[in-house]
Design a protein around this motif. Structure first.
Motif, PDB file in Angstrom:
ATOM      1  N   VAL A 334      40.776  47.400  78.159  1.00 19.63           N
ATOM      2  CA  VAL A 334      41.984  48.098  77.728  1.00 19.63           C
ATOM      3  C   VAL A 334      41.612  49.303  76.878  1.00 19.63           C
ATOM      4  O   VAL A 334      40.890  49.187  75.877  1.00 19.63           O
ATOM      5  N   MET A 335      42.110  50.476  77.250  1.00 14.06           N
ATOM      6  CA  MET A 335      41.794  51.721  76.554  1.00 14.06           C
ATOM      7  C   MET A 335      42.977  52.278  75.768  1.00 14.06           C
ATOM      8  O   MET A 335      42.796  53.025  74.813  1.00 14.06           O
ATOM      9  N   SER A 336      44.208  51.934  76.172  1.00 17.84           N
ATOM     10  CA  SER A 336      45.386  52.455  75.482  1.00 17.84           C
ATOM     11  C   SER A 336      46.541  51.483  75.635  1.00 17.84           C
ATOM     12  O   SER A 336      46.551  50.634  76.535  1.00 17.84           O
ATOM     13  N   ALA A 337      47.513  51.604  74.736  1.00 18.72           N
ATOM     14  CA  ALA A 337      48.689  50.739  74.786  1.00 18.72           C
ATOM     15  C   ALA A 337      49.914  51.532  74.344  1.00 18.72           C
ATOM     16  O   ALA A 337      49.844  52.321  73.403  1.00 18.72           O
ATOM     17  N   ALA A 338      51.020  51.315  75.024  1.00 16.89           N
ATOM     18  CA  ALA A 338      52.265  51.992  74.666  1.00 16.89           C
ATOM     19  C   ALA A 338      53.439  51.079  74.997  1.00 16.89           C
ATOM     20  O   ALA A 338      53.346  50.229  75.890  1.00 16.89           O
ATOM     21  N   LEU A 339      54.532  51.237  74.260  1.00 14.65           N
ATOM     22  CA  LEU A 339      55.748  50.477  74.548  1.00 14.65           C
ATOM     23  C   LEU A 339      56.951  51.192  73.956  1.00 14.65           C
ATOM     24  O   LEU A 339      56.831  52.200  73.256  1.00 14.65           O
ATOM     25  N   LEU A 340      58.124  50.644  74.245  1.00 15.17           N
ATOM     26  CA  LEU A 340      59.384  51.270  73.845  1.00 15.17           C
ATOM     27  C   LEU A 340      60.073  50.426  72.786  1.00 15.17           C
ATOM     28  O   LEU A 340      60.224  49.214  72.931  1.00 15.17           O
ATOM     29  N   ARG A 341      60.519  51.080  71.705  1.00 15.50           N
ATOM     30  CA  ARG A 341      61.298  50.430  70.651  1.00 15.50           C
ATOM     31  C   ARG A 341      62.532  51.287  70.363  1.00 15.50           C
ATOM     32  O   ARG A 341      62.668  52.421  70.841  1.00 15.50           O
ATOM     33  N   THR A 342      63.412  50.765  69.543  1.00 11.41           N
ATOM     34  CA  THR A 342      64.542  51.527  69.024  1.00 11.41           C
ATOM     35  C   THR A 342      64.654  51.248  67.526  1.00 11.41           C
ATOM     36  O   THR A 342      64.003  50.344  67.002  1.00 11.41           O
ATOM     37  N   ALA A 343      65.469  52.034  66.837  1.00  9.71           N
ATOM     38  CA  ALA A 343      65.664  51.858  65.392  1.00  9.71           C
ATOM     39  C   ALA A 343      67.073  52.325  65.027  1.00  9.71           C
ATOM     40  O   ALA A 343      67.730  53.034  65.803  1.00  9.71           O
TER      41      ALA A 343
END
Length: 353
Positions: A334-343
């Motif tokens: 694994v070289m990178s990680a991304a995901l979606l959040r809200t606030a």
């Protein structure tokens, strides 16, 4: 502080808590922690005399400051205020609270808003890693409304994509601190792993659970022997993960895995570490997803893994799922990680300690 202290209460992801500018808090750590315990109303199971919501997920603090680091906008320190103990811990990160750091930084004038969207680079002091949040800022103002939906939060809100950089081994020194894909602890095959959050990952069935329990079931008296066994494993894993004695620490998180039931990659149930999580933490989800890609691990044995170098893994949890996008190299690492959040901003004013 009879005059109160400036604070913004915000929901970040599936958590919420107080957001403070570092300059507004006492410089002395002991004084700061004593103040935050009073603000939250700890120690008390109901936190009736403070702002806390009687749950670890709503007893959190973000301390934010303008960064002097090259290429970084703000520094973010996460503090977990224990509910029923007079304890404030900086021993972990929180990717959910991280989701509101960008909006907070813009609201407080630490970062100039652009027209359209604004990227905020954030140095996470707890784990010394970097995340980049993209915040919707039409006409140069933070927008919280939108069409993005995340499980565990009612309604829809503006999307806040989070990209994590150099997260492997952020707390433990290495992705696999023992160097092994599997370690046997108390007769249970575990993966000790840290891709932004120190976690012990093992099959739910190996400790007598199914992996499909509700939070209430996991916290019921019937599951007390299982919780005791999980805590015994956690205490043994701490030194192996370079975390030392974790008896009074909020890490490692204990992650039970089982085959997916709703089309995802894997089903999870998480202890954080003594309460069952209502969903799963952001960095806990990233680490669980990464464990699924470790050949020979308990997670890999029950997971359904998509093909390709960029893999979207849906991590199922008690209230839905969280999708993690993992970029891998030719070896599958694994070289990178991304995901979606809200606030969402809930309150802006002063709080009294």
């Amino acid at each position: 502080m009879s005059d109160g202290i400036r604070c913004m209460w915000m929901r970040g992801g599936t958590s919420k808590g107080g957001y403070f500018l570092k300059q507004d808090l006492p410089a002395d750590v002991c004084e700061r922690d004593a103040l935050l315990l009073r603000v939250m109303g700890s120690p008390d199971a109901r936190q009736i005399d403070g702002m806390g919501g009687a749950d670890p997920l709503t007893s959190k603090i973000a301390v934010v400051s303008k960064s002097a680091r090259e290429g970084i906008d703000v520094d973010y320190l996460f503090l977990q205020v224990f509910v029923d103990q007079a304890l404030v811990s900086d021993q972990q990160n929180c990717g959910n609270m991280l989701a509101a750091v960008g909006p907070f930084a813009i609201e407080r004038g630490l970062v100039a808003a652009q027209d359209g969207e604004t990227q905020v680079s954030i140095f996470m002091e707890n784990t010394r890693q970097v995340a980049v949040a993209t915040v919707a800022t039409p006409a140069g103002a933070v927008r919280y409304s939108g069409d993005a939906r995340i499980d565990g939060v009612p309604g829809t809100h503006a999307p806040i994509p989070l990209e994590f950089r150099d997260s492997a081994g952020s707390s433990c020194g290495d992705l696999l601190p023992t160097g092994n894909p599997v370690d046997e602890i108390e007769g249970v095959r575990c993966t000790l792993i840290d891709n932004g959050m120190p976690c012990v990952v093992f099959k739910a069935e190996d400790v007598g659970a199914t992996g499909y329990e509700t939070r209430d079931e996991l916290e019921s008296e019937a599951y007390a022997p299982i919780r005791e066994r999980i805590e015994t494993i956690r205490l043994a894993a701490g030194p192996l993960m370079n975390l030392g004695d974790v008896r009074e620490k909020s890490v490692p998180k204990m992650t039970l895995v089982a085959p997916p039931r709703h089309g995802g990659a894997v089903t999870t149930r998480v202890f954080i570490p003594h309460r069952a999580h209502a969903s799963i933490g952001v960095l806990g989800a990233v680490t669980a997803a990464t464990a699924c890609l470790v050949e020979g691990s308990p997670a890999a044995e029950v997971a359904t893994i998509p093909g390709g170098k960029a893999k979207t893994l849906s991590i199922e949890h008690p209230t839905g799922e969280m999708s993690c996008v993992l970029g891998t190299d030719n070896t599958g690492a694994v070289m990178s990680a991304a995901l979606l959040r809200t606030a969402r901003k809930l309150m802006d004013g002063v709080v009294f300690g």
